[in-house]
Design a protein around this motif. Structure first.
Motif, PDB file in Angstrom:
ATOM      1  N   MET A 129       0.814  -1.208   0.000  1.00  0.00           N
ATOM      2  CA  MET A 129       0.000   0.000   0.000  1.00  0.00           C
ATOM      3  C   MET A 129       0.853   1.266   0.000  1.00  0.00           C
ATOM      4  O   MET A 129       0.485   2.268  -0.631  1.00  0.00           O
ATOM      5  CB  MET A 129      -0.960   0.002   1.199  1.00  0.00           C
ATOM      6  CG  MET A 129      -2.034  -1.078   1.139  1.00  0.00           C
ATOM      7  SD  MET A 129      -2.760  -1.332  -0.510  1.00  0.00           S
ATOM      8  CE  MET A 129      -3.295   0.316  -0.940  1.00  0.00           C
ATOM      9  N   GLU A 130       2.000   1.265   0.677  1.00  0.00           N
ATOM     10  CA  GLU A 130       2.865   2.445   0.624  1.00  0.00           C
ATOM     11  C   GLU A 130       3.548   2.553  -0.733  1.00  0.00           C
ATOM     12  O   GLU A 130       3.791   3.659  -1.225  1.00  0.00           O
ATOM     13  CB  GLU A 130       3.916   2.389   1.738  1.00  0.00           C
ATOM     14  CG  GLU A 130       4.863   3.585   1.764  1.00  0.00           C
ATOM     15  CD  GLU A 130       4.152   4.916   1.961  1.00  0.00           C
ATOM     16  OE1 GLU A 130       4.655   5.933   1.431  1.00  0.00           O
ATOM     17  OE2 GLU A 130       3.101   4.956   2.645  1.00  0.00           O
ATOM     18  N   LEU A 131       3.836   1.421  -1.348  1.00  0.00           N
ATOM     19  CA  LEU A 131       4.379   1.438  -2.710  1.00  0.00           C
ATOM     20  C   LEU A 131       3.389   2.116  -3.649  1.00  0.00           C
ATOM     21  O   LEU A 131       3.755   2.991  -4.446  1.00  0.00           O
ATOM     22  CB  LEU A 131       4.656   0.007  -3.169  1.00  0.00           C
ATOM     23  CG  LEU A 131       5.277  -0.167  -4.564  1.00  0.00           C
ATOM     24  CD1 LEU A 131       6.717   0.307  -4.556  1.00  0.00           C
ATOM     25  CD2 LEU A 131       5.204  -1.629  -4.997  1.00  0.00           C
ATOM     26  N   PHE A 162      10.798   2.429  -2.576  1.00  0.00           N
ATOM     27  CA  PHE A 162      10.727   2.002  -3.975  1.00  0.00           C
ATOM     28  C   PHE A 162       9.627   2.696  -4.787  1.00  0.00           C
ATOM     29  O   PHE A 162       9.729   2.795  -6.009  1.00  0.00           O
ATOM     30  CB  PHE A 162      10.523   0.486  -4.050  1.00  0.00           C
ATOM     31  CG  PHE A 162      11.730  -0.312  -3.634  1.00  0.00           C
ATOM     32  CD1 PHE A 162      12.826  -0.402  -4.472  1.00  0.00           C
ATOM     33  CD2 PHE A 162      11.765  -0.958  -2.411  1.00  0.00           C
ATOM     34  CE1 PHE A 162      13.950  -1.129  -4.109  1.00  0.00           C
ATOM     35  CE2 PHE A 162      12.877  -1.684  -2.025  1.00  0.00           C
ATOM     36  CZ  PHE A 162      13.978  -1.768  -2.880  1.00  0.00           C
ATOM     37  N   GLY A 163       8.572   3.190  -4.130  1.00  0.00           N
ATOM     38  CA  GLY A 163       7.458   3.784  -4.847  1.00  0.00           C
ATOM     39  C   GLY A 163       7.820   4.950  -5.747  1.00  0.00           C
ATOM     40  O   GLY A 163       7.405   4.995  -6.916  1.00  0.00           O
ATOM     41  N   PRO A 164       8.573   5.955  -5.250  1.00  0.00           N
ATOM     42  CA  PRO A 164       8.928   7.091  -6.110  1.00  0.00           C
ATOM     43  C   PRO A 164       9.729   6.690  -7.348  1.00  0.00           C
ATOM     44  O   PRO A 164       9.600   7.324  -8.405  1.00  0.00           O
ATOM     45  CB  PRO A 164       9.767   7.975  -5.171  1.00  0.00           C
ATOM     46  CG  PRO A 164       9.207   7.673  -3.813  1.00  0.00           C
ATOM     47  CD  PRO A 164       8.941   6.187  -3.849  1.00  0.00           C
ATOM     48  N   LYS A 165      10.551   5.662  -7.231  1.00  0.00           N
ATOM     49  CA  LYS A 165      11.278   5.169  -8.398  1.00  0.00           C
ATOM     50  C   LYS A 165      10.304   4.629  -9.440  1.00  0.00           C
ATOM     51  O   LYS A 165      10.470   4.859 -10.650  1.00  0.00           O
ATOM     52  CB  LYS A 165      12.265   4.077  -7.977  1.00  0.00           C
ATOM     53  CG  LYS A 165      13.053   3.451  -9.129  1.00  0.00           C
ATOM     54  CD  LYS A 165      13.983   4.456  -9.782  1.00  0.00           C
ATOM     55  CE  LYS A 165      14.867   3.793 -10.808  1.00  0.00           C
ATOM     56  NZ  LYS A 165      15.765   4.766 -11.502  1.00  0.00           N
ATOM     57  N   GLY A 212      -0.043   8.715  -4.929  1.00  0.00           N
ATOM     58  CA  GLY A 212      -0.410   9.835  -4.079  1.00  0.00           C
ATOM     59  C   GLY A 212      -1.574   9.559  -3.157  1.00  0.00           C
ATOM     60  O   GLY A 212      -2.053  10.454  -2.462  1.00  0.00           O
ATOM     61  N   MET A 213      -2.024   8.319  -3.095  1.00  0.00           N
ATOM     62  CA  MET A 213      -3.187   7.980  -2.278  1.00  0.00           C
ATOM     63  C   MET A 213      -3.269   6.478  -2.057  1.00  0.00           C
ATOM     64  O   MET A 213      -2.564   5.725  -2.708  1.00  0.00           O
ATOM     65  CB  MET A 213      -4.473   8.454  -2.968  1.00  0.00           C
ATOM     66  CG  MET A 213      -4.735   7.811  -4.319  1.00  0.00           C
ATOM     67  SD  MET A 213      -6.170   8.510  -5.209  1.00  0.00           S
ATOM     68  CE  MET A 213      -5.421   9.955  -5.941  1.00  0.00           C
ATOM     69  N   MET A 214      -4.124   6.077  -1.145  1.00  0.00           N
ATOM     70  CA  MET A 214      -4.561   4.692  -0.928  1.00  0.00           C
ATOM     71  C   MET A 214      -3.957   3.998   0.282  1.00  0.00           C
ATOM     72  O   MET A 214      -4.453   2.956   0.680  1.00  0.00           O
ATOM     73  CB  MET A 214      -4.353   3.782  -2.159  1.00  0.00           C
ATOM     74  CG  MET A 214      -5.104   4.205  -3.370  1.00  0.00           C
ATOM     75  SD  MET A 214      -6.846   4.381  -2.949  1.00  0.00           S
ATOM     76  CE  MET A 214      -7.416   5.311  -4.315  1.00  0.00           C
ATOM     77  N   TYR A 215      -2.891   4.514   0.909  1.00  0.00           N
ATOM     78  CA  TYR A 215      -2.316   3.783   2.037  1.00  0.00           C
ATOM     79  C   TYR A 215      -3.337   3.631   3.157  1.00  0.00           C
ATOM     80  O   TYR A 215      -3.798   2.540   3.464  1.00  0.00           O
ATOM     81  CB  TYR A 215      -1.056   4.477   2.555  1.00  0.00           C
ATOM     82  CG  TYR A 215      -0.381   3.706   3.680  1.00  0.00           C
ATOM     83  CD1 TYR A 215       0.483   2.666   3.401  1.00  0.00           C
ATOM     84  CD2 TYR A 215      -0.620   4.023   5.019  1.00  0.00           C
ATOM     85  CE1 TYR A 215       1.096   1.948   4.413  1.00  0.00           C
ATOM     86  CE2 TYR A 215      -0.017   3.323   6.038  1.00  0.00           C
ATOM     87  CZ  TYR A 215       0.842   2.278   5.744  1.00  0.00           C
ATOM     88  OH  TYR A 215       1.439   1.569   6.760  1.00  0.00           O
TER      89      TYR A 215
END
Length: 250
Positions: free
Chosen positions: A13-15, A214-217, A21-24
């Motif tokens: 969820m953080e990925l 890893f998400g921003p990548k 920009g949402m959902m965590y």
């Protein structure tokens, strides 16, 4: 094994949150309630885990040039404005949340999640004018402090109606603003109610840190989020309805 599930859930969820920009909190909060965790343990655990993940994601967004948080930039200005409004709203949200019954809180979370899911599917935003950025920050942070979710869909989605606002910049600014608001809200929760169970918030923090790294990548590589947003919209709507079902029917 339950700890592993919590870590994996928070990681995924953080990925998603750090490149969409949402959902965590919007997804994870009702999911944990469905798993029979107490809502008043879930909300502060969501807040602290998203805070640590969000700080890491913000740094990574800046590094990969998804957003520019240097002094004088639009990304930084919007994030700081939302933070200042959000701090005041967080105080109100936490005070209300610790004072109401678990059933009422679960009902609010269920309704909020269902509405957000419907808005995502309809590709709508609640914020319609540039002049409402202060209201955007206030309402978003209030929802976050009260329920653990509802910040990203409003802040990220609301920014996209601004002229010349880039999608990646909106997402990066949302993470930048959300992290300190989550931390402040968590500290308020601790002040009023004490710490949530470490067995809940620690694995969530571990997963969030990994996902935030890893998400921003991933965001720097992705050009369109339309299909993913539709899938998540359906998931969020179903979760909201399921929480309401558990509270009022089951």
């Amino acid at each position: 094994m339950e700890y592993v599930y919590l870590i994996i859930s928070a990681l995924i969820m953080e990925l998603i949150d750090s490149f969409l920009g949402m959902m965590y909190g919007t997804v994870l909060s009702p999911l944990l309630i469905i798993m029979d965790y107490n809502a008043k343990d879930v909300v502060p655990s969501i807040l602290i885990s998203q805070a640590v993940g969000g700080f890491i994601a913000s740094y990574r967004h800046h590094r990969f040039k998804n957003a520019d948080f240097n002094s004088g930039t639009t990304d930084r200005h919007i994030a700081i404005t939302v933070i200042w409004c959000g701090v005041f709203a967080s105080l109100i949200g936490v005070f209300i949340s610790v004072s109401i019954s678990a059933k009422f809180l679960n009902t609010y979370i269920g309704l909020l999640v269902a509405v957000i899911g419907a808005l995502i599917l309809c590709n709508q935003s609640l914020i319609l004018t540039d002049g409402k950025i202060y209201l955007l920050g206030f309402v978003s942070a209030f929802n976050k402090a009260l329920s653990g979710g509802g910040f990203g869909p409003l802040v990220a989605g609301g920014q996209l109606i601004f002229r010349d606002r880039s999608e990646k910049g909106a997402i990066g600014s949302t993470d930048f603003a959300e992290a300190p608001i989550c931390l402040f809200s968590f500290l308020l929760w601790v002040f009023f109610k004490g710490f949530p169970p470490i067995a809940l918030y620690l694995p969530l923090c571990v997963g969030s840190i990994i996902g935030g790294f890893f998400g921003p990548k991933c965001l720097s590589k992705i050009k369109s989020h339309d299909k993913l947003k539709k899938i998540l919209g359906v998931l969020v709507l179903m979760e909201g309805v399921w929480v309401l079902y558990k509270v009022w029917i089951k």
